[in-house]
Every structure is written in structure tokens, then in C-alpha cells.
Design an enzyme around this catalytic site. Sequence first.
Site, mmCIF file in Angstrom:
data_model
loop_
_atom_site.group_PDB
_atom_site.id
_atom_site.type_symbol
_atom_site.label_atom_id
_atom_site.label_comp_id
_atom_site.label_asym_id
_atom_site.label_seq_id
_atom_site.Cartn_x
_atom_site.Cartn_y
_atom_site.Cartn_z
ATOM 1 N N TYR A 171 -31.887 -10.038 2.047
ATOM 2 C CA TYR A 171 -31.698 -11.265 0.831
ATOM 3 C C TYR A 171 -30.447 -10.517 -0.094
ATOM 4 O O TYR A 171 -29.676 -10.930 -1.304
ATOM 5 C CB TYR A 171 -33.183 -10.992 0.092
ATOM 6 C CG TYR A 171 -32.692 -12.355 -1.496
ATOM 7 C CD1 TYR A 171 -32.353 -13.637 -1.599
ATOM 8 C CD2 TYR A 171 -33.069 -12.149 -2.482
ATOM 9 C CE1 TYR A 171 -32.785 -14.609 -2.334
ATOM 10 C CE2 TYR A 171 -32.394 -12.516 -3.624
ATOM 11 C CZ TYR A 171 -33.174 -14.224 -4.017
ATOM 12 O OH TYR A 171 -32.966 -14.582 -4.416
ATOM 13 N N LYS A 175 -26.892 -11.834 -2.378
ATOM 14 C CA LYS A 175 -27.128 -12.062 -3.252
ATOM 15 C C LYS A 175 -25.738 -11.045 -4.184
ATOM 16 O O LYS A 175 -24.696 -11.966 -5.510
ATOM 17 C CB LYS A 175 -28.676 -11.997 -3.934
ATOM 18 C CG LYS A 175 -29.302 -13.007 -3.715
ATOM 19 C CD LYS A 175 -28.315 -14.435 -3.858
ATOM 20 C CE LYS A 175 -29.533 -15.666 -4.043
ATOM 21 N NZ LYS A 175 -28.971 -17.168 -3.841
#
Length: 303
Positions: A171, A175
Site C-alpha cells: 500500500y 501510494k
Amino acid sequence: MNGLCTGRVAVVTGAGRGLGRAHALALAAEGAAVVVNDLGVGVDGTGSGAGPAQQVVEEIRARGGRAVAHGGDIATTEGAASLVRMALESYGRLDALVNNAGFLRDRMLVNLDEDDWDAVMRVHLKGHFLPLKHAAAHWRGEAKAGRTPTARVVNTSSGAGLLGSVGQGNYSAAKAGIVGLTLVAAAELARYGVQVNAVAPAARTRMTEATFAETMAAPGDGGFDAMAPENVSPLVVWLASPASAGVTGRVFEAEGGRITVMEGWRPGPTVDKGARWTPAQAGETALQLLAEAEVPRPVYGAG
């Protein structure tokens, strides 16, 4: 309706719940017609269902707004293309794209399966790239035809992408990639009348309410709910509107009543020898420079 987005058409991905739902409702409240995209998947990306997107559409219509549901997979070429196509076929134009769709598959790195890495990269990073690519192609065509748009893209990064987050290597990497994509898109698309920015929100969603349960809990005394996703949406609406003219290539943190302009990598202490270093000299110099540099903020969950 008279608002910041009156007469505009906005697309919001992952808009069936959480932040995306809040953004869609807020955009509609400011006059935008909204294409509500959502696959209706679980928090880990499994399953699907049309219910969440359609429910948001019905909420918007019940409040006097305009909205249609889109259930395509925006991490595929056809899904992303059909998203843009739906805006054009339903409302005749596209003015703003809010990339928000995503899910989590958290693991420590040594336990992180390749499939979980790929799935998170796909929904967050590819799921930003493809809608952006197809929207940008439309806006470039408009500009070349002499109809330069006042177009806006709002991407969704995270504090995990800016600082890192323990147990979220996939993640965090995705991001962080979204920030890089935002900077490149802002530079490349400016000539076509397109502004591209990113937000790094902190809010209570399905992805955060379990992992950060204590931090994300709503106050029991009826006071200001700092973690409500609706707190982030006003900034997103403004960035999606003509009022944000001149603002592009920037990243904002948004949490509760706080908005912060994030300042990325900048040159810090430096030494130029004018010749090649030996490894020992390079190491000694690096340590001297680190002693002069600002201490980085800690990774979320570290320590």
C-alpha cells in the site's frame, strides 16, 4: 443549484463508501453531475456488487442532484474507457476526475504474497493511471479542437505513501507511486488546461477503522468528529472546481479541520568534492551530512 461546481461533471472512483461516497455527495451538493464508480468489493478487494454505487446515486438524486452509477473495473482499459464514456454519454462533458478506489491487503514484508502485492498495486496505482490516461486523452482532444477545458484531477495518496507504514509495504509503495504520477501528469497536461493534484487524507473508512480503531473512533459526546470522511471532501471539491485555478502538482494532507501543504523531497546538506570519493570518504561525508540534516518523521507504526 449554485455552487463551486455548478454545471460541471465529475467522476469519482471507489465512490460507494467512505471517502469516495463523501466526495460524490459533496460534489453533487456544489452543483456537479456525478458518475459514481464502485465495484462493491470487500475491504480486501474480493466479491462485487452494484449496491453501494447505486445507493449513492439514489442519495444524490433524493437531494435534487444528478448522478449515474458505473460498475466497471477501472483498473482495466475497457473499464477506465467506459467510465469516461459514461460521463460524456450521460452529461455531454467531463470536467473533473477524482481517483479514490482502493483496498488493503496488509502483511509484514516477509509474509506478503506476490498476489497481494500485485492486487494492491493494481487497484491503487493502475486504477489511478488508466482513468487518468483516458480522461487526459479526451481533454487533449478538446484542447486541440480549440475547446481548452478547465479540467481537474484529484488523486488519492496517503500518509503511508509519504512516510511509509509498517505492515503496509504494498500500500505504501502504491501510494508513493501515486505522488510521482501526480507530479508527472501535472507537468504533462498543463498545456491542455488540466490541473492535477493529490490529497493524503486521514479519515474513518473500512480501510482504517479496524487497523486504527482507537484513533478513528467517533467521539461519544457528540463533539467534532475529526475522523469523519466528510471533513476531507471540501478540499477535494475545491480542487475539482474552477476556483482552484493555478494550483497544480501539489499534495495536501487533510484530516479533521486541518489542511497541510506537503513539501516533498528537496536538496538538503550537500558537499561537492569535485572528484571521485573513496568508499571510506563517501561514508564519512555522508555521516557528516546526516548530522546536519533534518531528522525524518517516523514511519507509521514504527517503534
